[in-house]
Scaffold this motif. Sequence first.
Motif, PDB file in Angstrom:
ATOM      1  N   GLN A  61       0.712  -1.176   0.121  1.00  0.00           N
ATOM      2  CA  GLN A  61       0.015   0.025  -0.082  1.00  0.00           C
ATOM      3  C   GLN A  61       0.815   1.197  -0.141  1.00  0.00           C
ATOM      4  O   GLN A  61       0.424   2.456  -0.270  1.00  0.00           O
ATOM      5  CB  GLN A  61      -0.977   0.138   1.296  1.00  0.00           C
ATOM      6  N   CYS A  62       2.058   1.222   0.249  1.00  0.00           N
ATOM      7  CA  CYS A  62       2.832   2.477   0.438  1.00  0.00           C
ATOM      8  C   CYS A  62       4.264   2.398   0.003  1.00  0.00           C
ATOM      9  O   CYS A  62       4.697   3.466  -0.902  1.00  0.00           O
ATOM     10  CB  CYS A  62       3.211   2.714   1.965  1.00  0.00           C
ATOM     11  N   CYS A  65       4.884   3.578  -4.080  1.00  0.00           N
ATOM     12  CA  CYS A  65       5.040   5.100  -4.385  1.00  0.00           C
ATOM     13  C   CYS A  65       6.022   5.941  -3.485  1.00  0.00           C
ATOM     14  O   CYS A  65       6.592   6.796  -3.918  1.00  0.00           O
ATOM     15  CB  CYS A  65       3.560   5.717  -3.958  1.00  0.00           C
ATOM     16  N   HIS A  66       6.327   5.435  -2.419  1.00  0.00           N
ATOM     17  CA  HIS A  66       7.161   6.421  -1.416  1.00  0.00           C
ATOM     18  C   HIS A  66       8.630   5.853  -1.387  1.00  0.00           C
ATOM     19  O   HIS A  66       9.439   6.756  -0.944  1.00  0.00           O
ATOM     20  CB  HIS A  66       6.632   6.235  -0.123  1.00  0.00           C
ATOM     21  N   LYS A 117      -3.414  17.292   5.595  1.00  0.00           N
ATOM     22  CA  LYS A 117      -2.152  17.359   6.352  1.00  0.00           C
ATOM     23  C   LYS A 117      -2.786  18.149   7.680  1.00  0.00           C
ATOM     24  O   LYS A 117      -3.915  18.646   7.838  1.00  0.00           O
ATOM     25  CB  LYS A 117      -1.276  17.953   5.507  1.00  0.00           C
ATOM     26  N   TYR A 126      -3.842  11.565  -6.038  1.00  0.00           N
ATOM     27  CA  TYR A 126      -2.424  10.717  -6.012  1.00  0.00           C
ATOM     28  C   TYR A 126      -1.930  10.255  -5.025  1.00  0.00           C
ATOM     29  O   TYR A 126      -0.985   9.722  -4.798  1.00  0.00           O
ATOM     30  CB  TYR A 126      -1.306  11.456  -6.851  1.00  0.00           C
ATOM     31  N   MET A 127      -2.396  10.714  -3.742  1.00  0.00           N
ATOM     32  CA  MET A 127      -2.215  10.005  -2.182  1.00  0.00           C
ATOM     33  C   MET A 127      -3.511   9.207  -2.045  1.00  0.00           C
ATOM     34  O   MET A 127      -4.301  10.039  -1.602  1.00  0.00           O
ATOM     35  CB  MET A 127      -1.648  11.044  -1.444  1.00  0.00           C
ATOM     36  N   LYS A 159      11.957  16.938   0.386  1.00  0.00           N
ATOM     37  CA  LYS A 159      10.764  16.513  -0.200  1.00  0.00           C
ATOM     38  C   LYS A 159      10.807  17.706  -1.365  1.00  0.00           C
ATOM     39  O   LYS A 159      11.022  18.804  -1.355  1.00  0.00           O
ATOM     40  CB  LYS A 159       9.386  17.102   0.675  1.00  0.00           C
ATOM     41  N   SER A 162       5.227  18.716  -5.317  1.00  0.00           N
ATOM     42  CA  SER A 162       4.302  18.432  -6.358  1.00  0.00           C
ATOM     43  C   SER A 162       3.719  19.716  -7.222  1.00  0.00           C
ATOM     44  O   SER A 162       3.391  20.885  -6.522  1.00  0.00           O
ATOM     45  CB  SER A 162       3.224  17.553  -6.286  1.00  0.00           C
TER      46      SER A 162
HETATM   47  C1  HEC Z   1      -0.094   6.146  -5.375  1.00  0.00           C
HETATM   48  C2  HEC Z   1       0.999   6.354  -4.636  1.00  0.00           C
HETATM   49  C3  HEC Z   1       0.903   6.633  -3.135  1.00  0.00           C
HETATM   50  C4  HEC Z   1       0.687   5.605  -2.433  1.00  0.00           C
HETATM   51  C5  HEC Z   1       0.389   4.141  -2.606  1.00  0.00           C
HETATM   52  C6  HEC Z   1       0.771   6.184  -1.196  1.00  0.00           C
HETATM   53  N1  HEC Z   1       1.294   7.508  -1.256  1.00  0.00           N
HETATM   54 FE1  HEC Z   1       1.501   8.698   0.460  1.00  0.00          FE
HETATM   55  N2  HEC Z   1       1.825  10.148  -0.833  1.00  0.00           N
HETATM   56  C7  HEC Z   1       1.999  10.091  -2.375  1.00  0.00           C
HETATM   57  C8  HEC Z   1       2.070  11.268  -2.715  1.00  0.00           C
HETATM   58  C9  HEC Z   1       2.232  11.740  -4.283  1.00  0.00           C
HETATM   59  C10 HEC Z   1       2.406  12.495  -1.622  1.00  0.00           C
HETATM   60  C11 HEC Z   1       2.628  13.889  -1.713  1.00  0.00           C
HETATM   61  C12 HEC Z   1       1.706  14.682  -2.199  1.00  0.00           C
HETATM   62  C13 HEC Z   1       2.277  16.188  -2.128  1.00  0.00           C
HETATM   63  O1  HEC Z   1       2.291  16.538  -1.173  1.00  0.00           O
HETATM   64  O2  HEC Z   1       2.033  16.593  -3.344  1.00  0.00           O
HETATM   65  C14 HEC Z   1       2.122  11.598  -0.553  1.00  0.00           C
HETATM   66  C15 HEC Z   1       2.142  11.914   0.892  1.00  0.00           C
HETATM   67  C16 HEC Z   1       2.045  11.481   2.163  1.00  0.00           C
HETATM   68  C17 HEC Z   1       2.099  11.865   3.313  1.00  0.00           C
HETATM   69  C18 HEC Z   1       2.453  13.379   3.546  1.00  0.00           C
HETATM   70  C19 HEC Z   1       4.091  13.649   3.737  1.00  0.00           C
HETATM   71  C20 HEC Z   1       4.202  15.222   4.007  1.00  0.00           C
HETATM   72  O3  HEC Z   1       5.131  15.531   4.258  1.00  0.00           O
HETATM   73  O4  HEC Z   1       3.430  15.905   3.421  1.00  0.00           O
HETATM   74  C21 HEC Z   1       2.468  10.891   4.280  1.00  0.00           C
HETATM   75  C22 HEC Z   1       2.469  11.060   5.592  1.00  0.00           C
HETATM   76  C23 HEC Z   1       2.069   9.723   3.239  1.00  0.00           C
HETATM   77  N3  HEC Z   1       1.885   9.882   1.905  1.00  0.00           N
HETATM   78  C24 HEC Z   1       1.974   8.426   3.892  1.00  0.00           C
HETATM   79  C25 HEC Z   1       1.601   7.319   3.057  1.00  0.00           C
HETATM   80  C26 HEC Z   1       1.456   5.843   3.754  1.00  0.00           C
HETATM   81  C27 HEC Z   1       1.475   5.564   4.973  1.00  0.00           C
HETATM   82  C28 HEC Z   1       0.966   5.099   2.846  1.00  0.00           C
HETATM   83  C29 HEC Z   1       0.430   3.672   2.504  1.00  0.00           C
HETATM   84  C30 HEC Z   1      -0.472   3.330   3.730  1.00  0.00           C
HETATM   85  C31 HEC Z   1       1.052   5.975   1.453  1.00  0.00           C
HETATM   86  N4  HEC Z   1       1.250   7.242   1.796  1.00  0.00           N
HETATM   87  C32 HEC Z   1       0.610   5.531   0.119  1.00  0.00           C
HETATM   88  C33 HEC Z   1       1.710   9.081  -2.854  1.00  0.00           C
HETATM   89  C34 HEC Z   1       1.251   7.780  -2.336  1.00  0.00           C
END
Ligand code: HEC
Length: 320
Positions: A61-62, A65-66, A117, A126-127, A159, A162
């Motif tokens: 799940q995470c 992408c991350h 947030k 996309y998140m 970071k 976007s």
């Molecule tokens: C499809 C891709 C994708 C998946 C899957 C994904 N994320 Fe993200 N996530 C992103 C994107 C893109 C951003 C940043 C968006 C932005 O700030 O422009 C983000 C931002 C975040 C942030 C905010 C961080 C910040 O400093 O702003 C957190 C916390 C986070 N994700 C946790 C998770 C966790 C935990 C999971 C799994 C449970 C997860 N994400 C799954 C794409 C994804």
Amino acid sequence: MKRILRALGFVLLFIVLAIAAFIGYLQLTGIPKYALEKVDFPQVEITPQRVETGAKIASVQCIYCHRGTDGKLSGRALSELPDFGEIHSANITQSKEHGIGKWTDEQIAYLLRTGCKPDGQYLPIYMPKFAHLSDEDLKSVIAFLRSGQACVQPSEIAKVPSKPSLLVKFLCHVAFKKIPYPKAVIPEPDTANAVAYGRYLVNGRYDCYACHSSDFSKLDMEFPEKSVGYMGGGNKMLTQEGKVRYTANITMCTKTGIGNWTEEDLGHALRDHKNKDGKTIREPMLPYNGLTDLEVKSIWQYIQTVPVIVNEVDRKWDQD
Ligand code: HEC
Ligand code: HEC
């Protein structure tokens, strides 16, 4: 006649101006911010069991992408989402400066549930949002983020902001709104009820429906089953290398879905990445090799209850 033409001209001019004003408004306001409701989410107790479950959920799940260039969850450019703009995932390691080391557990839970947030800034399509994850699974994901696992240790990669496209800004005003924080605790699913448990896995824990419905922009994240083409596939996705993949129809249609499969075939597809025809199932479908037999059985039982969709998907098997 002249008068009618002139009147028509005014109407046209008005429409053009109205569209221009709306585009200007979208560009200026961008992605909305929301007021946050009060929630009560105490600090998560980190137990080995939670870290293990959280790691299993995060692996599908995470991490995709991350995961950044240093192998940690330091963020990367999501080049596979060109329609949504120049999107970068965030650094979600324990770094206090560049990651989420300073966030409280409640702030992480709130973002994962609603998309907002701590400052109210909404993170669009996309998140993903994890609105249906049980409270216990949510705690497990947070325990994993706080754990000693290598990929969440502090990474000092900054970071990259976007730049969302006009389409995303538009969708955030008309379709994708903040999901309300659940009013009550989301209980653990009843694992003895295979259909209910399978529904939870498909819509909550693993989000199979999100990729396997017809289009990301037509998802209903609050009520997954109302998503257009629920589980009928055909959603166009790109791999990190830019190859086009259409998601499979995983309803029980015997001609265009998995109606001729058995539970064993599904288990084999999910864990070993081979489909019934012996073809390797490719990215962005990830291997779910940590699935238990009970999870496979329950997903299978639930799929039996999903309305069949006839949708022949061009799987592009010639492109590897
Ligand atoms: C499809 C891709 C994708 C998946 C899957 C994904 N994320 Fe993200 N996530 C992103 C994107 C893109 C951003 C940043 C968006 C932005 O700030 O422009 C983000 C931002 C975040 C942030 C905010 C961080 C910040 O400093 O702003 C957190 C916390 C986070 N994700 C946790 C998770 C966790 C935990 C999971 C799994 C449970 C997860 N994400 C799954 C794409 C994804
Ligand atoms: C990130 C998006 C994504 C998620 C999440 C996802 N899938 Fe997939 N899935 C795909 C794509 C794309 C394909 C097609 C891959 C290919 O053509 O090689 C696929 C293929 C499949 C296939 C193979 C069908 C066939 O006829 O070959 C099955 C079965 C399947 N997925 C079931 C699931 C289940 C069950 C889940 C949840 C546990 C799930 N998928 C989650 C994207 C996803």
